[in-house]
Scaffold this motif. Structure first.
Motif, PDB file in Angstrom:
ATOM      1  N   GLY A  79       0.832  -1.199   0.000  1.00 51.97           N
ATOM      2  CA  GLY A  79       0.000   0.000   0.000  1.00 51.97           C
ATOM      3  C   GLY A  79       0.863   1.243   0.000  1.00 51.97           C
ATOM      4  N   MET A  80       0.483   2.231  -0.824  1.00 52.28           N
ATOM      5  CA  MET A  80       1.269   3.454  -0.981  1.00 52.28           C
ATOM      6  C   MET A  80       0.549   4.652  -0.371  1.00 52.28           C
ATOM      7  SD  MET A  80       3.963   2.423  -2.671  1.00 52.28           S
ATOM      8  CE  MET A  80       4.656   3.946  -3.324  1.00 52.28           C
ATOM      9  N   GLU A  81       1.175   5.300   0.587  1.00 54.24           N
ATOM     10  CA  GLU A  81       0.680   6.574   1.120  1.00 54.24           C
ATOM     11  C   GLU A  81       1.623   7.712   0.717  1.00 54.24           C
ATOM     12  OE1 GLU A  81      -2.086   6.256   5.091  1.00 54.24           O
ATOM     13  OE2 GLU A  81       0.065   6.509   5.352  1.00 54.24           O
ATOM     14  N   CYS A  82       2.378   7.478  -0.317  1.00 56.01           N
ATOM     15  CA  CYS A  82       3.371   8.449  -0.762  1.00 56.01           C
ATOM     16  C   CYS A  82       3.324   8.500  -2.278  1.00 56.01           C
ATOM     17  CB  CYS A  82       4.762   8.032  -0.266  1.00 56.01           C
ATOM     18  SG  CYS A  82       6.119   9.036  -0.879  1.00 56.01           S
ATOM     19  N   HIS A  83       2.727   9.548  -2.848  1.00 52.52           N
ATOM     20  CA  HIS A  83       2.553   9.634  -4.293  1.00 52.52           C
ATOM     21  C   HIS A  83       3.865   9.552  -5.071  1.00 52.52           C
ATOM     22  CE1 HIS A  83      -1.459  10.932  -3.073  1.00 52.52           C
ATOM     23  NE2 HIS A  83      -1.848  10.769  -4.316  1.00 52.52           N
ATOM     24  N   PRO A  84       4.879  10.363  -4.761  1.00 47.96           N
ATOM     25  CA  PRO A  84       6.109  10.296  -5.557  1.00 47.96           C
ATOM     26  C   PRO A  84       6.912   9.022  -5.333  1.00 47.96           C
ATOM     27  CG  PRO A  84       6.393  11.820  -3.731  1.00 47.96           C
ATOM     28  CD  PRO A  84       4.947  11.451  -3.761  1.00 47.96           C
ATOM     29  N   LEU A  96       2.681  27.053   7.340  1.00 49.72           N
ATOM     30  CA  LEU A  96       1.800  27.356   8.473  1.00 49.72           C
ATOM     31  C   LEU A  96       2.539  27.869   9.708  1.00 49.72           C
ATOM     32  CD1 LEU A  96      -0.875  24.514   8.172  1.00 49.72           C
ATOM     33  CD2 LEU A  96      -0.911  26.859   7.275  1.00 49.72           C
ATOM     34  N   PRO A  97       3.720  27.312  10.060  1.00 48.38           N
ATOM     35  CA  PRO A  97       4.437  27.886  11.215  1.00 48.38           C
ATOM     36  C   PRO A  97       4.774  29.361  11.027  1.00 48.38           C
ATOM     37  CG  PRO A  97       5.318  25.725  10.679  1.00 48.38           C
ATOM     38  CD  PRO A  97       4.391  26.093   9.566  1.00 48.38           C
ATOM     39  N   ALA A  98       4.939  29.798   9.767  1.00 50.14           N
ATOM     40  CA  ALA A  98       5.240  31.203   9.484  1.00 50.14           C
ATOM     41  C   ALA A  98       3.978  32.004   9.190  1.00 50.14           C
ATOM     42  CB  ALA A  98       6.202  31.288   8.302  1.00 50.14           C
ATOM     43  N   GLN A  99       2.820  31.338   9.334  1.00 44.66           N
ATOM     44  CA  GLN A  99       1.528  31.975   9.060  1.00 44.66           C
ATOM     45  C   GLN A  99       1.470  32.542   7.637  1.00 44.66           C
ATOM     46  OE1 GLN A  99       0.980  34.782  12.304  1.00 44.66           O
ATOM     47  NE2 GLN A  99       0.159  33.179  13.624  1.00 44.66           N
ATOM     48  N   CYS A 100       1.968  31.751   6.693  1.00 40.42           N
ATOM     49  CA  CYS A 100       1.959  32.146   5.289  1.00 40.42           C
ATOM     50  C   CYS A 100       1.151  31.134   4.473  1.00 40.42           C
ATOM     51  CB  CYS A 100       3.385  32.209   4.732  1.00 40.42           C
ATOM     52  SG  CYS A 100       4.389  33.547   5.414  1.00 40.42           S
ATOM     53  N   ARG A 101       0.634  31.585   3.368  1.00 36.26           N
ATOM     54  CA  ARG A 101      -0.079  30.724   2.440  1.00 36.26           C
ATOM     55  C   ARG A 101       0.260  31.151   1.015  1.00 36.26           C
ATOM     56  NH1 ARG A 101      -4.155  27.349   4.022  1.00 36.26           N
ATOM     57  NH2 ARG A 101      -4.745  27.415   6.215  1.00 36.26           N
ATOM     58  N   PRO A 102       0.197  30.235   0.066  1.00 36.58           N
ATOM     59  CA  PRO A 102       0.432  30.616  -1.325  1.00 36.58           C
ATOM     60  C   PRO A 102      -0.757  31.404  -1.865  1.00 36.58           C
ATOM     61  CG  PRO A 102      -0.271  28.336  -1.215  1.00 36.58           C
ATOM     62  CD  PRO A 102      -0.095  28.793   0.205  1.00 36.58           C
ATOM     63  N   LYS A 103      -0.544  32.076  -2.981  1.00 39.84           N
ATOM     64  CA  LYS A 103      -1.636  32.825  -3.597  1.00 39.84           C
ATOM     65  C   LYS A 103      -2.769  31.892  -4.002  1.00 39.84           C
ATOM     66  CE  LYS A 103      -1.198  34.319  -7.835  1.00 39.84           C
ATOM     67  NZ  LYS A 103      -0.765  35.112  -9.026  1.00 39.84           N
ATOM     68  N   LYS A 104      -2.382  30.707  -4.499  1.00 36.80           N
ATOM     69  CA  LYS A 104      -3.372  29.721  -4.922  1.00 36.80           C
ATOM     70  C   LYS A 104      -2.818  28.324  -4.730  1.00 36.80           C
ATOM     71  CE  LYS A 104      -6.780  29.085  -8.601  1.00 36.80           C
ATOM     72  NZ  LYS A 104      -7.249  29.580  -9.921  1.00 36.80           N
ATOM     73  N   HIS A 105      -3.693  27.407  -4.384  1.00 32.96           N
ATOM     74  CA  HIS A 105      -3.311  26.011  -4.167  1.00 32.96           C
ATOM     75  C   HIS A 105      -4.082  25.136  -5.151  1.00 32.96           C
ATOM     76  CE1 HIS A 105      -3.407  22.274  -1.305  1.00 32.96           C
ATOM     77  NE2 HIS A 105      -2.626  22.091  -2.348  1.00 32.96           N
ATOM     78  N   LYS A 106      -3.349  24.389  -5.985  1.00 28.94           N
ATOM     79  CA  LYS A 106      -3.990  23.530  -6.977  1.00 28.94           C
ATOM     80  C   LYS A 106      -3.566  22.076  -6.762  1.00 28.94           C
ATOM     81  CE  LYS A 106      -4.691  26.761 -10.819  1.00 28.94           C
ATOM     82  NZ  LYS A 106      -4.446  26.992 -12.275  1.00 28.94           N
ATOM     83  N   ILE A 107      -4.527  21.172  -6.919  1.00 32.00           N
ATOM     84  CA  ILE A 107      -4.280  19.744  -6.772  1.00 32.00           C
ATOM     85  C   ILE A 107      -3.945  19.142  -8.135  1.00 32.00           C
ATOM     86  CG2 ILE A 107      -5.265  17.527  -6.085  1.00 32.00           C
ATOM     87  CD1 ILE A 107      -4.806  19.468  -3.780  1.00 32.00           C
ATOM     88  N   VAL A 108      -2.848  18.382  -8.177  1.00 35.11           N
ATOM     89  CA  VAL A 108      -2.443  17.654  -9.377  1.00 35.11           C
ATOM     90  C   VAL A 108      -2.070  16.241  -8.955  1.00 35.11           C
ATOM     91  CG1 VAL A 108      -0.870  17.542 -11.348  1.00 35.11           C
ATOM     92  CG2 VAL A 108      -1.565  19.771 -10.436  1.00 35.11           C
ATOM     93  N   GLU A 109      -2.672  15.240  -9.562  1.00 29.64           N
ATOM     94  CA  GLU A 109      -2.437  13.859  -9.147  1.00 29.64           C
ATOM     95  C   GLU A 109      -1.176  13.261  -9.758  1.00 29.64           C
ATOM     96  OE1 GLU A 109      -5.678  11.196  -9.345  1.00 29.64           O
ATOM     97  OE2 GLU A 109      -7.133  12.592  -8.488  1.00 29.64           O
ATOM     98  N   ALA A 110      -0.861  13.596 -10.998  1.00 28.14           N
ATOM     99  CA  ALA A 110       0.251  12.961 -11.709  1.00 28.14           C
ATOM    100  C   ALA A 110       1.525  13.782 -11.566  1.00 28.14           C
ATOM    101  CB  ALA A 110      -0.101  12.790 -13.179  1.00 28.14           C
TER     102      ALA A 110
END
Length: 310
Positions: A97-102, A210-224
């Motif tokens: 079982g894989m819990e690690c995509h790369p 999150l520890p630096a209380q920063c976020r990217p401008k946009k977050h996109k999900i890519v499976e491959a």
């Protein structure tokens, strides 16, 4: 008093929806099933199910026994299969079982020599779990869990097989490409590509942003992975991936890795195995081969990438 056959009957009735369908599935008569359960009820002194018209409704005792069936029968069936294969001179069936995509790309490099050394072992790889990797391991749906984030629980042992660094990957002409490391604030105007994983389990969020209380401008999900890195190379955004994987792609694609923070983010890949299963020869052999192969593969990839870059 309680026999395996009782658990099989309860599970099959629940699966099929009726006593008649369960009897057909188990190649028994309906009266034989009813007699078996009635005998259990007499010995236990309580009903397992009650009839509501033509339907069966489990009692409290029946619900409990059904839960026991769901937990124990997969283990017994797994043991049966292992013993049958040993009796036939076969080595076994290994389900990973894989819990690690790369890590799938790394796994391919381990599987090839393993199959050569263990030609009689059937090997399956699963990446989707109904209740998560640990549940799949406890339910005997898989035999080895590959994960960078082990959840230590009684009954499962985790073996570290290799160390790696999680890095930020950017296009070769990106303004950050000349930097040694990135700061959390550097991603404030970036599109961040990640695998479809919960935010709290994404290292770039949990240990960097999150520890630096920063976020990217946009977050996109890519499976491959291939698509993700092509998007990065085209300047569409940035991603966080293992350094060894980025260096492998950097040989053929204009991308560059840089540390996440001045100290970087150190990670490990673990193989989770149920206690006792490490005595299974073909399973133990896979863990040992994975540990030996991982360091060599990652080292060779890094050296090759650096030599090309030079």
């Amino acid at each position: 008093m309680l026999e395996r056959a009782h658990l099989v009957i309860l599970r099959e009735v629940e699966r099929q929806g009726s006593l008649t369908a369960a009897a057909d599935k188990l190649h028994l008569t309906q009266s034989a099933l009813s007699h078996a359960i009635k005998k259990l009820e007499q010995q236990a002194g309580t009903a397992v199910w009650t009839r509501e018209g033509r339907a069966l409704r489990l009692t409290q005792a029946g619900e409990y026994l059904l839960a026991v069936a769901r937990r124990l029968l997969p283990q017994l069936e797994y043991a049966d299969e292992v013993v049958r294969r040993i009796a036939r001179g076969e080595k076994g069936h290994l389900r990973i079982g894989m819990e690690c995509h790369p890590c799938y790309r790394w796994l391919l490099k381990v599987v090839e020599p393993y199959l050569e050394r263990w030609p009689a072992v059937d090997l399956d790889v699963k990446q989707q779990f109904q209740f998560g990797g640990m549940a799949a391991l406890f339910n005997y749906d898989i035999d080895i869990l590959v994960t960078p984030d082990p959840l230590h629980r009684p009954g499962v042992s985790f073996v570290p097989v290799f160390d790696y660094e999680q890095v930020l990957v950017v296009a070769a002409d990106h303004p950050l490409a000349a930097r040694v490391f990135a700061e959390p604030a550097d991603l404030a105007e970036e599109v961040l590509f990640t695998y479809p994983v919960e935010l709290e389990r994404l290292d770039v969020y949990a240990d960097f942003l999150l520890p630096a209380q920063c976020r990217p401008k946009k977050h996109k999900i890519v499976e491959a992975t291939d698509i993700m890195l092509q998007m990065v190379a085209a300047g569409r955004g940035v991603a966080a991936l293992p350094r060894w994987l980025v260096e492998e792609y950097a040989v053929k694609m204009p991308v560059r890795p840089l540390r996440l923070g001045a100290s970087g983010i150190a990670k490990q890949i673990f193989l989770g195995v149920r206690d006792g299963d490490e005595q299974v020869e073909y399973l133990r052999a896979f863990v040992e081969l994975a540990a030996n192969t991982a360091g060599r593969v990652c080292g060779e990839v890094g050296q090759e990438a650096y030599s090309v870059a030079d």
